[in-house]
Design a protein around this motif. Structure first.
Motif, PDB file in Angstrom:
ATOM      1  N   CYS A  14       0.839  -1.204   0.000  1.00 20.90           N
ATOM      2  CA  CYS A  14       0.000   0.000   0.000  1.00 20.90           C
ATOM      3  C   CYS A  14       0.871   1.249   0.000  1.00 20.90           C
ATOM      4  CB  CYS A  14      -0.929  -0.011   1.212  1.00 20.90           C
ATOM      5  SG  CYS A  14      -1.935   1.482   1.376  1.00 20.90           S
ATOM      6  N   SER A  18       1.240   3.772  -3.183  1.00 19.76           N
ATOM      7  CA  SER A  18       0.829   5.158  -2.919  1.00 19.76           C
ATOM      8  C   SER A  18       1.950   6.146  -3.210  1.00 19.76           C
ATOM      9  CB  SER A  18       0.383   5.314  -1.460  1.00 19.76           C
ATOM     10  OG  SER A  18      -0.772   4.560  -1.206  1.00 19.76           O
ATOM     11  N   SER A  22       1.572   8.941  -6.108  1.00 19.92           N
ATOM     12  CA  SER A  22       1.558  10.352  -5.696  1.00 19.92           C
ATOM     13  C   SER A  22       2.746  11.129  -6.265  1.00 19.92           C
ATOM     14  CB  SER A  22       1.489  10.483  -4.178  1.00 19.92           C
ATOM     15  OG  SER A  22       2.601   9.873  -3.564  1.00 19.92           O
ATOM     16  N   PHE A  86       1.184  14.552  -0.837  1.00 19.19           N
ATOM     17  CA  PHE A  86      -0.192  14.897  -0.505  1.00 19.19           C
ATOM     18  C   PHE A  86      -0.296  16.374  -0.140  1.00 19.19           C
ATOM     19  CE2 PHE A  86      -0.731  10.297  -0.100  1.00 19.19           C
ATOM     20  CZ  PHE A  86      -1.948  10.128  -0.736  1.00 19.19           C
ATOM     21  N   CYS A 111     -11.409  17.752   1.017  1.00 19.85           N
ATOM     22  CA  CYS A 111     -10.090  17.154   1.263  1.00 19.85           C
ATOM     23  C   CYS A 111     -10.077  16.340   2.550  1.00 19.85           C
ATOM     24  CB  CYS A 111      -9.020  18.244   1.289  1.00 19.85           C
ATOM     25  SG  CYS A 111      -8.717  18.953  -0.336  1.00 19.85           S
ATOM     26  N   GLY A 114     -11.722  13.086   1.736  1.00 17.11           N
ATOM     27  CA  GLY A 114     -10.789  12.272   0.958  1.00 17.11           C
ATOM     28  C   GLY A 114      -9.674  11.698   1.815  1.00 17.11           C
ATOM     29  N   ALA A 115      -9.119  12.519   2.704  1.00 11.93           N
ATOM     30  CA  ALA A 115      -8.045  12.056   3.587  1.00 11.93           C
ATOM     31  C   ALA A 115      -8.551  10.986   4.551  1.00 11.93           C
ATOM     32  CB  ALA A 115      -7.456  13.235   4.363  1.00 11.93           C
ATOM     33  N   TYR A 118      -8.896   7.781   2.637  1.00 12.82           N
ATOM     34  CA  TYR A 118      -7.575   7.187   2.412  1.00 12.82           C
ATOM     35  C   TYR A 118      -7.036   6.570   3.715  1.00 12.82           C
ATOM     36  CZ  TYR A 118      -2.740   6.559   1.094  1.00 12.82           C
ATOM     37  OH  TYR A 118      -1.501   6.013   0.857  1.00 12.82           O
ATOM     38  N   GLU A 119      -7.256   7.240   4.831  1.00 12.03           N
ATOM     39  CA  GLU A 119      -6.823   6.672   6.114  1.00 12.03           C
ATOM     40  C   GLU A 119      -7.582   5.380   6.408  1.00 12.03           C
ATOM     41  OE1 GLU A 119      -6.830   7.639  10.870  1.00 12.03           O
ATOM     42  OE2 GLU A 119      -6.671   9.326   9.477  1.00 12.03           O
ATOM     43  N   LEU A 121      -8.689   3.271   4.217  1.00 12.86           N
ATOM     44  CA  LEU A 121      -8.040   2.261   3.386  1.00 12.86           C
ATOM     45  C   LEU A 121      -6.755   1.771   4.050  1.00 12.86           C
ATOM     46  CD1 LEU A 121      -7.780   0.706   0.667  1.00 12.86           C
ATOM     47  CD2 LEU A 121      -6.551   2.716  -0.199  1.00 12.86           C
ATOM     48  N   ASN A 122      -5.981   2.710   4.598  1.00  5.56           N
ATOM     49  CA  ASN A 122      -4.744   2.339   5.291  1.00  5.56           C
ATOM     50  C   ASN A 122      -5.025   1.528   6.548  1.00  5.56           C
ATOM     51  OD1 ASN A 122      -2.110   3.553   4.118  1.00  5.56           O
ATOM     52  ND2 ASN A 122      -3.691   5.099   3.775  1.00  5.56           N
TER      53      ASN A 122
END
Length: 169
Positions: A14, A18, A22, A86, A111, A114-115, A118-119, A121-122
């Protein structure tokens, strides 16, 4: 030297994927800022991430761990490299579209969502392992950090312009 992960699994992949995506985005974006501002924005993103993790994860609070183990390993350090692009992309979009007024709030909210996604997902891929932290807490952190990032951007851009004006005299 920092130890390698005991096994290279989904959380390491991951991070690697990423980072590749990015930084590729940054390389393909048209140059928008002087190199000095670009470096400062990227250092800001990395520094804020490191300080936040120190305060929330590494300290006595121990609200979460990064990666597989409680021990600090190579990929813990590599995760900080990910925050730089990011931060850059966040400021790049803000500046490119000249976001002003109430639109700044909407941009910050988008944002933040979105963040947070993404967190999440992490978290699913075990990059972050919570011990008392909840994903909802991150939203206030993102809002705060993004506001500070925009203030920082305005400050360094103003200082850069002033320096360039004084140099051209």
């Amino acid at each position: 030297m920092l130890p390698f992960p005991q096994k290279f699994d989904q959380n390491e992949w991951c991070i690697v994927i990423s980072i590749v995506i990015s930084y590729a985005i940054i390389l393909f974006l048209p140059k928008r800022f002087p190199l000095s501002i670009t470096i400062l924005i990227m250092l800001f993103g990395t520094t804020v991430a490191r300080i936040s993790d120190y305060l929330l994860a590494i300290s006595k609070l121990d609200l979460y761990t990064v990666m597989d183990t409680e021990k600090y390993e190579l990929f813990d350090l590599i995760t900080y490299i990910l925050y730089a692009p990011f931060a850059y992309i966040f400021v790049y979009v803000y500046d490119k579209y000249n976001i002003k007024g109430y639109w700044v709030l909407l941009y910050l909210l988008i944002c933040t969502i979105g963040a947070t996604f993404y967190e999440h997902l992490n978290k699913v891929l075990h990059v972050f392992n919570y011990h008392g932290w909840k994903l909802i807490y991150s939203q206030s952190v993102y809002l705060f950090v993004q506001c500070i990032a925009l203030l920082f951007f305005h400050l360094i851009r103003k200082l850069h312009r002033r320096t360039c004006t004084q140099t051209n005299r």
